[in-house]
Each structure stands twice: as C-alpha cells, then as structure tokens.
Scaffold this motif. Structure first.
Motif, PDB file in Angstrom:
ATOM      1  N   LEU A  43       0.825  -1.203   0.000  1.00 12.63           N
ATOM      2  CA  LEU A  43       0.000   0.000   0.000  1.00 12.63           C
ATOM      3  C   LEU A  43       0.862   1.256   0.000  1.00 12.63           C
ATOM      4  O   LEU A  43       0.565   2.224  -0.709  1.00 12.63           O
ATOM      5  N   THR A  44       1.944   1.243   0.765  1.00 15.22           N
ATOM      6  CA  THR A  44       2.865   2.380   0.795  1.00 15.22           C
ATOM      7  C   THR A  44       3.480   2.606  -0.583  1.00 15.22           C
ATOM      8  O   THR A  44       3.573   3.742  -1.056  1.00 15.22           O
ATOM      9  N   LYS A  45       3.892   1.526  -1.236  1.00 17.02           N
ATOM     10  CA  LYS A  45       4.478   1.623  -2.578  1.00 17.02           C
ATOM     11  C   LYS A  45       3.460   2.185  -3.563  1.00 17.02           C
ATOM     12  O   LYS A  45       3.773   3.056  -4.380  1.00 17.02           O
ATOM     13  N   MET A  46       2.229   1.701  -3.476  1.00 14.58           N
ATOM     14  CA  MET A  46       1.186   2.199  -4.367  1.00 14.58           C
ATOM     15  C   MET A  46       0.898   3.671  -4.101  1.00 14.58           C
ATOM     16  O   MET A  46       0.651   4.432  -5.037  1.00 14.58           O
ATOM     17  N   ALA A  47       0.947   4.083  -2.836  1.00 15.10           N
ATOM     18  CA  ALA A  47       0.714   5.487  -2.491  1.00 15.10           C
ATOM     19  C   ALA A  47       1.816   6.371  -3.070  1.00 15.10           C
ATOM     20  O   ALA A  47       1.552   7.491  -3.515  1.00 15.10           O
ATOM     21  N   GLU A  48       3.054   5.866  -3.076  1.00 16.28           N
ATOM     22  CA  GLU A  48       4.160   6.629  -3.659  1.00 16.28           C
ATOM     23  C   GLU A  48       3.988   6.790  -5.160  1.00 16.28           C
ATOM     24  O   GLU A  48       4.336   7.823  -5.725  1.00 16.28           O
ATOM     25  N   ASP A  49       3.450   5.766  -5.812  1.00 16.47           N
ATOM     26  CA  ASP A  49       3.270   5.781  -7.262  1.00 16.47           C
ATOM     27  C   ASP A  49       1.965   6.459  -7.691  1.00 16.47           C
ATOM     28  O   ASP A  49       1.779   6.743  -8.875  1.00 16.47           O
ATOM     29  N   TYR A  50       1.083   6.698  -6.744  1.00 13.51           N
ATOM     30  CA  TYR A  50      -0.235   7.223  -7.082  1.00 13.51           C
ATOM     31  C   TYR A  50      -0.203   8.526  -7.884  1.00 13.51           C
ATOM     32  O   TYR A  50      -0.913   8.632  -8.899  1.00 13.51           O
ATOM     33  N   PRO A  51       0.584   9.533  -7.491  1.00 13.67           N
ATOM     34  CA  PRO A  51       0.576  10.780  -8.279  1.00 13.67           C
ATOM     35  C   PRO A  51       0.923  10.555  -9.755  1.00 13.67           C
ATOM     36  O   PRO A  51       0.291  11.152 -10.630  1.00 13.67           O
ATOM     37  N   ASP A  52       1.903   9.706 -10.025  1.00 12.59           N
ATOM     38  CA  ASP A  52       2.263   9.436 -11.414  1.00 12.59           C
ATOM     39  C   ASP A  52       1.144   8.683 -12.125  1.00 12.59           C
ATOM     40  O   ASP A  52       0.815   8.968 -13.277  1.00 12.59           O
ATOM     41  N   TRP A  53       0.553   7.736 -11.426  1.00 11.66           N
ATOM     42  CA  TRP A  53      -0.510   6.940 -12.017  1.00 11.66           C
ATOM     43  C   TRP A  53      -1.737   7.801 -12.311  1.00 11.66           C
ATOM     44  O   TRP A  53      -2.321   7.728 -13.400  1.00 11.66           O
ATOM     45  N   VAL A  54      -2.139   8.641 -11.354  1.00 10.61           N
ATOM     46  CA  VAL A  54      -3.345   9.451 -11.541  1.00 10.61           C
ATOM     47  C   VAL A  54      -3.108  10.536 -12.587  1.00 10.61           C
ATOM     48  O   VAL A  54      -4.059  10.991 -13.235  1.00 10.61           O
ATOM     49  N   SER A  55      -1.863  10.917 -12.800  1.00 14.74           N
ATOM     50  CA  SER A  55      -1.555  11.886 -13.859  1.00 14.74           C
ATOM     51  C   SER A  55      -1.999  11.350 -15.217  1.00 14.74           C
ATOM     52  O   SER A  55      -2.464  12.112 -16.068  1.00 14.74           O
ATOM     53  N   GLY A  56      -1.854  10.055 -15.419  1.00 10.80           N
ATOM     54  CA  GLY A  56      -2.317   9.435 -16.655  1.00 10.80           C
ATOM     55  C   GLY A  56      -3.821   9.578 -16.840  1.00 10.80           C
ATOM     56  O   GLY A  56      -4.304   9.816 -17.955  1.00 10.80           O
ATOM     57  N   ALA A 128     -11.911  23.578 -15.102  1.00  8.13           N
ATOM     58  CA  ALA A 128     -11.641  24.024 -13.729  1.00  8.13           C
ATOM     59  C   ALA A 128     -11.343  22.835 -12.815  1.00  8.13           C
ATOM     60  O   ALA A 128     -10.439  22.890 -11.977  1.00  8.13           O
ATOM     61  N   HIS A 129     -12.080  21.762 -12.990  1.00  6.65           N
ATOM     62  CA  HIS A 129     -11.823  20.547 -12.210  1.00  6.65           C
ATOM     63  C   HIS A 129     -10.439  19.984 -12.536  1.00  6.65           C
ATOM     64  O   HIS A 129      -9.686  19.595 -11.636  1.00  6.65           O
ATOM     65  N   LEU A 130     -10.116  19.959 -13.820  1.00  9.99           N
ATOM     66  CA  LEU A 130      -8.811  19.437 -14.239  1.00  9.99           C
ATOM     67  C   LEU A 130      -7.674  20.291 -13.693  1.00  9.99           C
ATOM     68  O   LEU A 130      -6.648  19.758 -13.249  1.00  9.99           O
ATOM     69  N   ASP A 131      -7.840  21.602 -13.720  1.00  7.33           N
ATOM     70  CA  ASP A 131      -6.808  22.498 -13.189  1.00  7.33           C
ATOM     71  C   ASP A 131      -6.569  22.226 -11.700  1.00  7.33           C
ATOM     72  O   ASP A 131      -5.425  22.189 -11.248  1.00  7.33           O
ATOM     73  N   ALA A 132      -7.646  22.028 -10.963  1.00  2.00           N
ATOM     74  CA  ALA A 132      -7.522  21.750  -9.527  1.00  2.00           C
ATOM     75  C   ALA A 132      -6.810  20.418  -9.298  1.00  2.00           C
ATOM     76  O   ALA A 132      -5.920  20.311  -8.444  1.00  2.00           O
ATOM     77  N   MET A 133      -7.168  19.410 -10.078  1.00  2.00           N
ATOM     78  CA  MET A 133      -6.526  18.092  -9.931  1.00  2.00           C
ATOM     79  C   MET A 133      -5.045  18.161 -10.291  1.00  2.00           C
ATOM     80  O   MET A 133      -4.207  17.585  -9.588  1.00  2.00           O
ATOM     81  N   ARG A 134      -4.732  18.857 -11.370  1.00  2.00           N
ATOM     82  CA  ARG A 134      -3.318  18.985 -11.768  1.00  2.00           C
ATOM     83  C   ARG A 134      -2.511  19.687 -10.685  1.00  2.00           C
ATOM     84  O   ARG A 134      -1.378  19.306 -10.407  1.00  2.00           O
ATOM     85  N   ALA A 135      -3.080  20.701 -10.066  1.00  2.00           N
ATOM     86  CA  ALA A 135      -2.377  21.424  -8.998  1.00  2.00           C
ATOM     87  C   ALA A 135      -2.096  20.506  -7.815  1.00  2.00           C
ATOM     88  O   ALA A 135      -1.013  20.556  -7.225  1.00  2.00           O
ATOM     89  N   VAL A 136      -3.044  19.658  -7.474  1.00  4.77           N
ATOM     90  CA  VAL A 136      -2.849  18.708  -6.370  1.00  4.77           C
ATOM     91  C   VAL A 136      -1.717  17.746  -6.691  1.00  4.77           C
ATOM     92  O   VAL A 136      -0.823  17.508  -5.870  1.00  4.77           O
ATOM     93  N   ILE A 137      -1.727  17.206  -7.899  1.00  8.47           N
ATOM     94  CA  ILE A 137      -0.715  16.222  -8.290  1.00  8.47           C
ATOM     95  C   ILE A 137       0.650  16.877  -8.443  1.00  8.47           C
ATOM     96  O   ILE A 137       1.654  16.371  -7.943  1.00  8.47           O
ATOM     97  N   ARG A 138       0.699  18.002  -9.133  1.00 10.07           N
ATOM     98  CA  ARG A 138       1.968  18.689  -9.358  1.00 10.07           C
ATOM     99  C   ARG A 138       2.621  19.087  -8.034  1.00 10.07           C
ATOM    100  O   ARG A 138       3.825  18.948  -7.858  1.00 10.07           O
TER     101      ARG A 138
END
Length: 165
Positions: A43-56, A128-138
């Motif tokens: 779960l920790t490993k998946m959490a570390e990879d989550y930002p890259d994965w959700v960027s897709g 607007a939703h996409l901009d907010a999500m990108r800001a969270v991930i970035r």
C-alpha cells in the motif's frame, strides 16, 4: 391413472462463510504479522506511485475535454467518458492519501451525470476541475492540503458558481 406423490426435500445448510467473516466461527482467526506487513508495504508503494498513475487519468480527462471543445456535436460521448474516469478516480484518492483528488473527482462525477444540453460554460467547468486536480498532483498536495487545499477548493467552488449560473 394415479399419480405418485412427489416428495420434495429442502436442505438448509449453515452459512459457515458468514460466521467466519463476522468473526463468529469457533477457533482463533487472525492475520499473520508477516502478511499484514507485506500488505502495508504494498500500500505504501502504491501510495508513492499514485501521483504518477493518476496523472495518466488526468491526461485522459484532458483529451476528452479537448474533444468537447473541438467537436461540440460529440460532447455527450465525451461527458460519459469523463464521468466514467471520474468515477474511478473518486474511489482511489483517499486510499492513497490524496483526499482532494477524491473530492474534485466526486464533484466532476456528479457534474457530468446525464446532462440534457451541454453548454460551453459546462465544458469550462470541466477544465476548472482538471486544473484543480493537476495542482494537487503537481504540488503533491496530500491530506487536506492545509491552506493550499483550501485555496484550490475555494477556486473550484468559485468556478462552479460562475459556470453554473
């Protein structure tokens, strides 16, 4: 002609699985510490990879948004795909420590649910939703995000108010 009586028997079996999952089964039921540790590491490993994965997924949402802008006649199909992707995202963000992604994806999910007509303003609301999500991930804004999380949420709420009117 005499018919022979039909004998019907009902067998009721005890639901042992129900007992086991509720912890009511006789004996000791436990999870080994090794299995628990392995699950936590995974779960920790998946959490570390989550930002890259959700960027897709955000890229896929951007593609659908672009199609909404370029081909207004196919907006209905694009909204349905955005709705499906947002559904996947809203269930995962909180699991991996990004509840703002869950919040924004849930908002997008609800917003894209079966619209009769889709205006240009509604397409901008997707952006607007996409901009907010990108800001969270970035920014790797995990948890509630503190002041940054508040600003992102306020910004999205302002956009919702502006384009919903």
């Amino acid at each position: 002609m005499d018919k022979k009586p039909v004998i019907v028997r009902f067998y009721r079996f005890k639901n042992r699985l129900k007992e086991k999952t509720a912890g009511l089964a006789p004996g000791k039921v436990s999870i080994s510490p090794e299995a628990l540790e392995a699950a936590e590491k995974a779960l920790t490993k998946m959490a570390e990879d989550y930002p890259d994965w959700v960027s897709g997924l955000v890229v896929k949402l951007q593609e659908q948004h672009g199609r909404c802008v370029d081909t207004p006649e196919s907006r209905r199909d694009c909204f349905e795909e955005i709705h499906r992707i947002a559904h996947d995202m809203k269930g995962q963000g909180g699991t991996f420590g990004y509840p703002l992604i869950t919040t924004f994806a849930d908002s997008l999910y609800g917003f894209t649910y079966k619209r009769d007509e889709i205006s240009d303003g509604q397409v901008e609301l997707i952006k607007a939703h996409l901009d907010a999500m990108r800001a969270v991930i970035r920014g790797r804004v995990s948890g509630t995000g503190g002041e940054i999380g508040e600003k992102l949420t306020d910004s999205l709420n302002n956009a919702i108010q502006k384009y919903s009117a």
